[in-house]
Design a protein around this motif. Structure first.
Motif: not given
Length: 412
Positions: A268-277, A290-306
């Motif tokens: 893991e090199r970077a922590r990313l948020m995905w904003i949107g559907r 994630q595979d190419r850059y070590g950039a991991v999406f750690v956030w989506s609105m689905y868990l956060a709004i829940a």
């Protein structure tokens, strides 16, 4: 890494549930089609089965059937290029047996908030279908906006949402209850409704704990493509013991992975948020970076709004439900409600960057991007539709995100 057990269990449960639902409807049980931001808890308490409009659109997209459904709209003179996330299910009305899982059964009731001209017209067309009745809910706005609404909502929701908006929606919900009693013959039980509301609060408390665990964890313990179904399928079953227990199971799995030092990406090199559907037609999208850059999406609105958008304690249960939905769209899409929340989430999750999906019907996207950039968070806007792949070439999306990661997030 193997799939998260709670995600696999939720997906299997949903398939069984849908098969049972089709049998019930075939036997004469009334079915409701409801928008994602509609008060589903009333249907739960009254024992009226429902399908969430946007959930069905996500299944259609994931199974690569969206173009078939949009073509049915186009053939009848309706636009196939606006609010596809909401209109995909309407295509099913013209061929109920088509599509994944044997197709969407024909509903007898449709429920939605009238946000925007196109959304209203989609449901007006539903109401023109034989045997279908549309119950619309108003979309009200407020003159004042609370600061840090996510701290107020659980207990001080009257203050956060505003009395006038709550009066309007509470009255509409009582009208909905009377309408459902008249049209379905089912009775509304206050005792049962209170049980449903209590179960929802229990479920969202587990989601809040899970969200906070992931925010603090380094490295990220689960893939966002596991987190979304593990959260959202139980969300569509809010008010049931199964949904509450599924939320607890997700929490326990995340906690166990963190304790074991498990990482979804060892490098893991970077922590990313995905904003949107969710990008339903290409869920592999998230893993590629994630595979190419070590950039991991750690956030989506689905868990956060829940975690932040549903908890409501105290007061009259119907009014508390009104407080859950009267400002729901504001929390996700209307500045400064949404913009301040996204900045807060970026900070608590240690986000190194944000990929922001901007659809044609998005409201307030510009304010979200501006607020994040002002807070020092790099943002890439992807202008695409989340279920309609016609203008979303995978090579272009990959190149855009990859170039942005190298230039603005990973430091070259």
């Amino acid at each position: 890494m193997s799939r998260l057990p709670s995600a696999a269990a939720a997906t299997a449960y949903q398939r069984r549930w849908f098969a049972d639902l089709k049998e019930q409807v075939a036997a004469g049980t009334p079915l409701a089609l409801v928008n994602a931001d509609a008060p589903q808890e009333i249907f739960r308490a009254m024992g009226i089965p429902y399908v969430v409009n946007q959930w069905w659109a996500s299944i259609v997209a994931a199974k690569q059937h969206t173009q078939e459904q949009l073509a049915r709209l186009r053939e009848r003179g309706y636009p196939d290029y606006t609010e596809q996330y909401s209109s995909t299910s309407l295509g099913s009305a013209f061929a109920p047996e088509s599509g994944p899982w044997g197709g969407l059964p024909m509903p007898s009731i449709v429920l939605a908030e009238t946000t925007g001209d196109a959304s209203r017209k989609i449901f007006d067309v539903w109401a023109e279908q034989p045997g279908v009745t549309f119950y619309p809910l108003e979309s009200a706005a407020a003159d004042t906006v609370p600061e840090r609404w996510w701290e107020l909502m659980p207990h001080r929701w009257e203050e956060a949402v505003g009395t006038d908006r709550l009066d309007l929606m509470t009255g509409e919900l009582h009208g909905l209850i009377r309408f459902l009693e008249t049209t379905t013959g089912r009775r509304f039980s206050e005792r049962r409704f209170t049980e449903v509301m209590d179960l929802v609060n229990e479920q969202e408390e587990w989601n809040r704990r899970t969200r906070d665990l992931i925010a603090a964890a380094r490295p990220c313990p689960i893939a966002v493509t596991d987190g979304i179904p593990a959260v959202m399928i139980p969300q569509w079953h809010r008010g049931t013991e199964w949904a509450r227990d599924a939320a607890k199971a997700l929490h326990d799995e995340v906690a166990a992975r963190i304790a074991a030092g498990t990482a979804v990406c060892e490098g893991e090199r970077a922590r990313l948020m995905w904003i949107g559907r969710g990008l339903w037609f290409d869920l592999d999208f998230y893993r590629r970076f994630q595979d190419r850059y070590g950039a991991v999406f750690v956030w989506s609105m689905y868990l956060a709004i829940a975690a932040d958008g549903y908890l409501r304690y105290g007061g009259d249960p119907v009014r508390a439900l009104a407080a859950r939905f009267a400002a729901f769209s504001d929390q996700l899409y209307t500045p400064p409600w949404s913009a301040e929340w996204y900045v807060h989430q970026a900070r608590t999750h240690g986000a190194d960057g944000v990929v922001h999906l901007v659809s044609d019907d998005a409201r307030g996207s510009w304010a979200t991007t501006r607020a994040l950039r002002a807070a020092g968070v790099p943002v890439l806007e992807l202008h695409a539709d989340n279920v309609d792949a016609r203008r979303s070439d995978p090579a272009y999306l990959d190149r855009s995100v990859g170039d942005w990661l190298e230039a603005e997030v990973l430091g070259g």
